[in-house]
Design a protein around this motif. Structure first.
Motif, PDB file in Angstrom:
ATOM      1  N   ASN A   1      27.470 -15.772 -24.289  1.00 20.06           N
ATOM      2  CA  ASN A   1      27.342 -14.467 -25.188  1.00 20.06           C
ATOM      3  C   ASN A   1      27.996 -14.385 -26.456  1.00 20.06           C
ATOM      4  N   VAL A   2      28.984 -15.237 -26.543  1.00 19.76           N
ATOM      5  CA  VAL A   2      29.566 -15.527 -27.873  1.00 19.76           C
ATOM      6  C   VAL A   2      28.468 -15.790 -29.233  1.00 19.76           C
ATOM      7  N   SER A   3      27.526 -16.229 -28.643  1.00 23.04           N
ATOM      8  CA  SER A   3      26.301 -16.907 -29.713  1.00 23.04           C
ATOM      9  C   SER A   3      25.223 -15.547 -29.680  1.00 23.04           C
ATOM     10  N   LEU A   4      25.144 -15.080 -28.436  1.00 23.77           N
ATOM     11  CA  LEU A   4      23.780 -14.277 -28.075  1.00 23.77           C
ATOM     12  C   LEU A   4      24.062 -12.816 -28.685  1.00 23.77           C
ATOM     13  N   PHE A   5      25.405 -12.398 -28.864  1.00 19.55           N
ATOM     14  CA  PHE A   5      25.473 -10.940 -29.308  1.00 19.55           C
ATOM     15  C   PHE A   5      26.341 -11.182 -30.621  1.00 19.55           C
ATOM     16  N   ASP A   6      25.948 -10.220 -31.580  1.00 16.68           N
ATOM     17  CA  ASP A   6      26.797 -10.060 -32.923  1.00 16.68           C
ATOM     18  C   ASP A   6      28.201  -9.787 -32.714  1.00 16.68           C
ATOM     19  N   LYS A   7      28.432  -8.909 -31.846  1.00 15.77           N
ATOM     20  CA  LYS A   7      29.879  -8.613 -31.579  1.00 15.77           C
ATOM     21  C   LYS A   7      30.142  -8.219 -30.081  1.00 15.77           C
ATOM     22  N   LEU A   8      31.496  -9.004 -29.867  1.00 18.56           N
ATOM     23  CA  LEU A   8      31.998  -8.764 -28.343  1.00 18.56           C
ATOM     24  C   LEU A   8      33.296  -8.284 -28.411  1.00 18.56           C
ATOM     25  N   PRO A   9      33.596  -7.693 -27.585  1.00 16.81           N
ATOM     26  CA  PRO A   9      35.022  -6.913 -27.374  1.00 16.81           C
ATOM     27  C   PRO A   9      35.977  -8.228 -27.068  1.00 16.81           C
ATOM     28  N   TYR A  10      35.744  -9.316 -27.120  1.00 13.83           N
ATOM     29  CA  TYR A  10      36.868 -10.418 -26.558  1.00 13.83           C
ATOM     30  C   TYR A  10      36.395 -11.567 -27.452  1.00 13.83           C
ATOM     31  N   ASP A  11      37.437 -12.510 -27.593  1.00 14.11           N
ATOM     32  CA  ASP A  11      36.838 -13.841 -28.199  1.00 14.11           C
ATOM     33  C   ASP A  11      37.273 -14.490 -26.835  1.00 14.11           C
TER      34      ASP A  11
ATOM     35  N   ILE B   1      14.561 -16.457 -15.428  1.00 11.00           N
ATOM     36  CA  ILE B   1      15.278 -15.234 -14.714  1.00 11.00           C
ATOM     37  C   ILE B   1      15.696 -14.153 -15.541  1.00 11.00           C
ATOM     38  N   GLY B   2      15.372 -14.303 -16.937  1.00  9.66           N
ATOM     39  CA  GLY B   2      15.700 -13.264 -17.731  1.00  9.66           C
ATOM     40  C   GLY B   2      16.011 -13.899 -19.131  1.00  9.66           C
ATOM     41  N   PRO B   3      15.850 -13.025 -20.178  1.00 10.54           N
ATOM     42  CA  PRO B   3      16.358 -13.504 -21.585  1.00 10.54           C
ATOM     43  C   PRO B   3      17.863 -13.830 -21.792  1.00 10.54           C
ATOM     44  N   GLY B   4      18.139 -14.859 -22.366  1.00  9.55           N
ATOM     45  CA  GLY B   4      19.729 -15.119 -22.567  1.00  9.55           C
ATOM     46  C   GLY B   4      20.348 -15.718 -21.383  1.00  9.55           C
ATOM     47  N   SER B   5      19.662 -15.983 -20.419  1.00 14.19           N
ATOM     48  CA  SER B   5      20.346 -16.369 -19.196  1.00 14.19           C
ATOM     49  C   SER B   5      20.337 -18.094 -19.154  1.00 14.19           C
ATOM     50  N   PRO B   6      21.012 -18.579 -18.465  1.00 12.54           N
ATOM     51  CA  PRO B   6      21.241 -19.994 -18.486  1.00 12.54           C
ATOM     52  C   PRO B   6      19.611 -20.756 -18.111  1.00 12.54           C
ATOM     53  N   SER B   7      18.828 -19.921 -17.434  1.00 11.70           N
ATOM     54  CA  SER B   7      17.561 -20.493 -17.213  1.00 11.70           C
ATOM     55  C   SER B   7      16.790 -20.462 -18.260  1.00 11.70           C
ATOM     56  N   HIS B   8      16.815 -19.403 -19.133  1.00 14.42           N
ATOM     57  CA  HIS B   8      16.350 -19.336 -20.235  1.00 14.42           C
ATOM     58  C   HIS B   8      16.637 -20.480 -21.281  1.00 14.42           C
ATOM     59  N   LEU B   9      17.984 -20.471 -21.629  1.00 18.74           N
ATOM     60  CA  LEU B   9      18.278 -21.479 -22.508  1.00 18.74           C
ATOM     61  C   LEU B   9      18.198 -22.848 -21.974  1.00 18.74           C
ATOM     62  N   ALA B  10      18.127 -23.244 -20.547  1.00 14.51           N
ATOM     63  CA  ALA B  10      17.955 -24.614 -20.264  1.00 14.51           C
ATOM     64  C   ALA B  10      16.354 -25.015 -20.545  1.00 14.51           C
TER      65      ALA B  10
END
Length: 325
Positions: A101-111, A159-168
């Motif tokens: 998520n840290v690379s998928l989203f421009d802003k996250l409410p956590y690091d 199984i969906g955009p941004g999923s481990p399945s997609h990135l693999a």
């Protein structure tokens, strides 16, 4: 005069507070909550409940599993990032919320690094590289050759955009030199598997928990395993890395974290006890039934692993121009 009295009051309060902390019993002396940022019933939830049961026996305290699913795991992860760092609120997180998520989203409410203390790896679930049972390729090399010869139609499903399945799939596409391999995203593993069985999807990476049964009943063909080493459940199936793409690894995992600032002694206590539970024959056997391998290890090992995963998938996401914003 008033300022002196106020200072004296603060000093007295600090002394009393220190005394109270010292008088508290050894950790844990009350129930512990483990937040799972996914709905109940999934593999991470199953692992957490097994771990909670083992820790309950060791600690003599209730260990409660709190499912906070939603928003790609962001909701539950943020809950723990904002919790008191006292060891009584923990997080069983997956690679999606914690290192993707840290690379998928421009802003996250956590690091994922700054806001958490790594404790211990929980489990690994292999991603199986599967294809239709009647596909004209039987391994990684023959699939690559087929995809190059059929580049206008060759695809991989996820199984969906941004999923481990997609990135693999994106990592495989890049390492195999298949720039025209088309990504076809689905809403979940079920429909993606059904279309792979039907032949609509040429290949996909999917968790062993969901695709494994279809391999065993011969509705899907298993080409390779995504983990670094061969999986004990599929000992005769080579990894993608040993099939011609050295360095390839893609799998899902879960790990236990605490909020940043949790006292080191408490982190060590949790790590040692959780590691002991994870190494127990009972838990290992239960996870094998789920197509998973039990984890374990030190906090330092987990910290290094998280750093590696963030960098690895960050590059895949950047190179593939993938975003969820």
């Amino acid at each position: 005069m008033n300022s002196k009295l106020a200072l004296a009051g603060c000093l007295i309060g600090a002394v009393l507070g220190t005394g109270t902390a010292q008088a508290a019993g050894p950790y844990p002396d009350k129930p512990v909550r483990i937040v799972v940022p996914y709905p109940a019933g999934g593999s991470t939830d199953i692992l957490t409940r097994l771990l909670a049961k083992g820790l309950n026996k060791r600690w003599g305290q209730a260990v409660v599993v709190d499912n906070r699913g939603g928003a790609s795991g962001i909701i539950g992860t943020e809950v723990v990032a904002r919790a008191d760092p006292d060891g009584y609120t923990l997080l069983m997180n997956g690679n999606g919320p914690h290192t993707i998520n840290v690379s998928l989203f421009d802003k996250l409410p956590y690091d994922p690094v700054r806001d958490f203390v790594p404790i211990v790896r929980g489990m690994t679930i292999p991603l199986l590289m599967v294809a239709p049972a009647n596909a004209p390729y039987n391994d990684v090399k023959s699939f690559i050759a087929w995809a190059k010869a059929n580049k206008s139609t060759a695809n991989y499903c996820s199984i969906g955009p941004g999923s481990p399945s997609h990135l693999a799939g994106e990592l495989f596409k890049s390492m195999a030199g298949l720039p025209q391999l088309t990504h076809v995203p689905y809403k979940g593993s079920g429909p993606a598997i059904m279309d792979t069985i039907a032949g609509t999807c040429n290949v996909m990476f999917d968790a062993a928990l969901s695709s494994g049964p279809h391999v065993k009943n011969r509705k899907l063909k298993l080409l390779a395993i995504g983990t670094e080493q061969r999986d004990p459940s599929w000992p005769d199936t080579p990894t993608v890395a040993e099939s011609g793409l050295p360095g390839f690894s893609a799998y899902t995992w879960s790990a236990l974290f605490a909020p940043a600032g949790t006292p080191p002694a408490i982190v060590k206590k949790i790590q040692q006890d959780a590691d002991a539970v994870l190494r127990s024959p009972e838990l290992k056997a239960a996870l094998v039934e789920q197509g998973a391998q039990a984890g374990g290890g030190s906090s330092e090992e987990l910290a290094r692993f998280v750093d590696t995963e963030i960098a690895k998938w960050g590059k895949v996401i950047k190179d593939g121009h993938i975003t969820m914003n």
